[in-house]
Motif scaffolding. Structure first.
Motif, mmCIF file in Angstrom:
data_model
loop_
_atom_site.group_PDB
_atom_site.id
_atom_site.type_symbol
_atom_site.label_atom_id
_atom_site.label_comp_id
_atom_site.label_asym_id
_atom_site.label_seq_id
_atom_site.Cartn_x
_atom_site.Cartn_y
_atom_site.Cartn_z
ATOM 1 N N TYR A 59 2.055 2.564 -2.767
ATOM 2 C CA TYR A 59 1.446 3.221 -3.927
ATOM 3 C C TYR A 59 0.104 2.562 -4.218
ATOM 4 O O TYR A 59 -0.110 1.376 -3.922
ATOM 5 C CB TYR A 59 2.341 3.101 -5.166
ATOM 6 C CG TYR A 59 3.607 3.914 -5.098
ATOM 7 C CD1 TYR A 59 3.623 5.258 -5.449
ATOM 8 C CD2 TYR A 59 4.813 3.325 -4.681
ATOM 9 C CE1 TYR A 59 4.783 6.005 -5.383
ATOM 10 C CE2 TYR A 59 5.981 4.057 -4.616
ATOM 11 C CZ TYR A 59 5.956 5.399 -4.966
ATOM 12 O OH TYR A 59 7.112 6.129 -4.893
ATOM 13 N N ALA A 60 -0.785 3.314 -4.793
ATOM 14 C CA ALA A 60 -2.099 2.763 -5.135
ATOM 15 C C ALA A 60 -2.009 1.785 -6.302
ATOM 16 O O ALA A 60 -2.810 0.859 -6.422
ATOM 17 C CB ALA A 60 -3.074 3.897 -5.466
ATOM 18 N N GLU A 61 -1.012 1.981 -7.188
ATOM 19 C CA GLU A 61 -0.842 1.136 -8.360
ATOM 20 C C GLU A 61 0.502 0.412 -8.271
ATOM 21 O O GLU A 61 1.392 0.831 -7.526
ATOM 22 C CB GLU A 61 -0.879 1.992 -9.636
ATOM 23 C CG GLU A 61 -2.139 2.823 -9.810
ATOM 24 C CD GLU A 61 -3.366 1.949 -10.026
ATOM 25 O OE1 GLU A 61 -3.184 0.795 -10.505
ATOM 26 O OE2 GLU A 61 -4.476 2.401 -9.710
ATOM 27 N N HIS A 68 0.806 -1.232 0.000
ATOM 28 C CA HIS A 68 0.000 0.000 0.000
ATOM 29 C C HIS A 68 0.836 1.278 0.000
ATOM 30 O O HIS A 68 0.339 2.346 0.362
ATOM 31 C CB HIS A 68 -0.955 0.013 1.202
ATOM 32 C CG HIS A 68 -1.733 -1.245 1.381
ATOM 33 N ND1 HIS A 68 -2.575 -1.734 0.407
ATOM 34 C CD2 HIS A 68 -1.774 -2.134 2.411
ATOM 35 C CE1 HIS A 68 -3.121 -2.864 0.824
ATOM 36 N NE2 HIS A 68 -2.648 -3.131 2.028
#
Length: 371
Positions: free
Chosen positions: A344-346, A342
């Motif tokens: 980064y979101a991607e 988590h």
């Protein structure tokens, strides 16, 4: 190595406002008396209860760390009076910004036992919801919370509210730029903020007499902020001083600075050895000024404290400590690699590389364990 002498102790205590002598005798101070005139027996017993619970939970936290259940613990023994008194003086909707040592503030605000320990284990969601308690997450960066408190106070102004923000920090934080900048902004904008400095005489191993040749409360007027130097081991005096400070800030007259002169009885944290920089004689000198013993003597003289009341408080403290211990010893930590989840979101190739390197590092410990 710099040392703190008995003369330094005498100087530190000579000019502090107080309402209780070390033996519990009630003293008079025209600046403070009126601010505690309404405290009834229930309120006085409540102050003692919260101080006693704070000390009991502090002892449990120290034991849990020594037994390997916590990574670190910052002892608060000796500083219970200023923490409990100032927090109890606040309204429920005032927002408090503590440092890592303000255990008593969290006790007063109703933090759950698990809230007090899971963060010191490094667990995910290891702290409380700040908006349930109106207390910010305790800050480890020295002095940073003073800026946060001033920013919040300026927000109160813009919202047209009458709440007060309170920043808690130690004497060492007064040497930080963040604290100086917070006082500049607080004064310039007349923000409704109270700065509570717990002068426990030591910034880790550096005595306050090296940080400042004059009382810390004397710095605040240079920013245009009124101040008071109060006996931090006197829960009545701390209550009175905080009520005065809150009234000043809440009425639109800007910030106040309180210097509560106290002493850290234990180590800075459990990674510290205070015997390397201070004497047993000095510690015992301050132990004679213990805030709980002082207040117990005062309550007994009033007839508001007996063995039955003390037994009730002791039982309540043990029950809370048991819940705190249970939360610590039964906590299940996530796998170490999960620290990279988590971020980064991607998906991100940089995180993937870090994960591979961290996994290899952890594998090295597995080999050692197998050998």
């Amino acid at each position: 190595m710099h040392t703190l002498t008995m003369d330094d102790v005498a100087t530190a205590l000579d000019d502090t406002a107080r309402l209780l002598a070390p033996d519990g005798t009630r003293l008079r101070d025209p600046r403070l008396d009126g601010w505690v005139a309404d405290l009834d027996a229930a309120a006085l017993r409540g102050l003692y209860r919260d101080m006693a619970l704070t000390r009991r939970l502090d002892a449990e936290g120290l034991a849990l760390q020594r037994q390997g259940h916590l990574g670190l613990w910052p002892p608060a023994e000796g500083q219970e009076a200023v923490q409990v008194a100032t927090a109890r003086a606040c309204r429920d909707d005032d927002f408090l910004f503590p440092s890592y040592r303000e255990l008593g503030v969290l006790v007063v605000r109703g933090a759950q036992p698990a809230d007090l320990v899971l963060g010191w284990r490094g667990e995910v969601q290891g702290t409380f919801d700040p908006y349930l308690l109106n207390v910010a997450t305790p800050q480890i960066i020295i002095g940073a919370q003073s800026l946060h408190a001033v920013g919040y106070a300026m927000g109160i102004q813009r919202d047209g509210g009458d709440q007060v923000a309170v920043a808690y920090f130690g004497d060492g934080a007064t040497s930080e730029g963040d604290t100086a900048e917070a006082m500049v902004f607080g004064s310039s904008f007349q923000a409704p903020v109270v700065f509570v400095c717990s002068n426990n005489q030591w910034a880790i191993s550096e005595p306050v007499t090296v940080q400042s040749r004059f009382p810390l409360a004397g710095r605040a007027p240079g920013y245009g902020i009124p101040s008071m130097r109060v006996d931090g081991n006197d829960v009545l005096a701390c209550t009175a001083a905080m009520r005065w400070a809150l009234d000043h800030a809440r009425s639109g007259r800007g910030p106040v600075f309180l210097e509560a002169v106290t002493f850290r009885m234990g180590p800075h944290t459990t990674s510290d050895d205070p015997t390397r920089y201070r004497s047993r004689e000095l510690v015992e000198k301050w132990r004679a000024r213990d805030p709980l013993h002082r207040f117990e003597a005062y309550l007994r003289a009033l007839g508001e404290c007996d063995d039955g009341f003390l037994a009730e408080v002791h039982t309540e403290g043990d029950a809370l400590a048991a819940r705190m211990r249970q939360a610590a010893v039964t906590a299940e930590s996530r796998p170490a690699l999960a620290v990279l989840d988590h971020v980064y979101a991607e998906p991100h190739s940089g995180i993937d590389r870090q994960r591979d390197r961290f996994a290899a590092y952890l594998e090295g410990f597995a080999d050692e364990a197998g050998a």
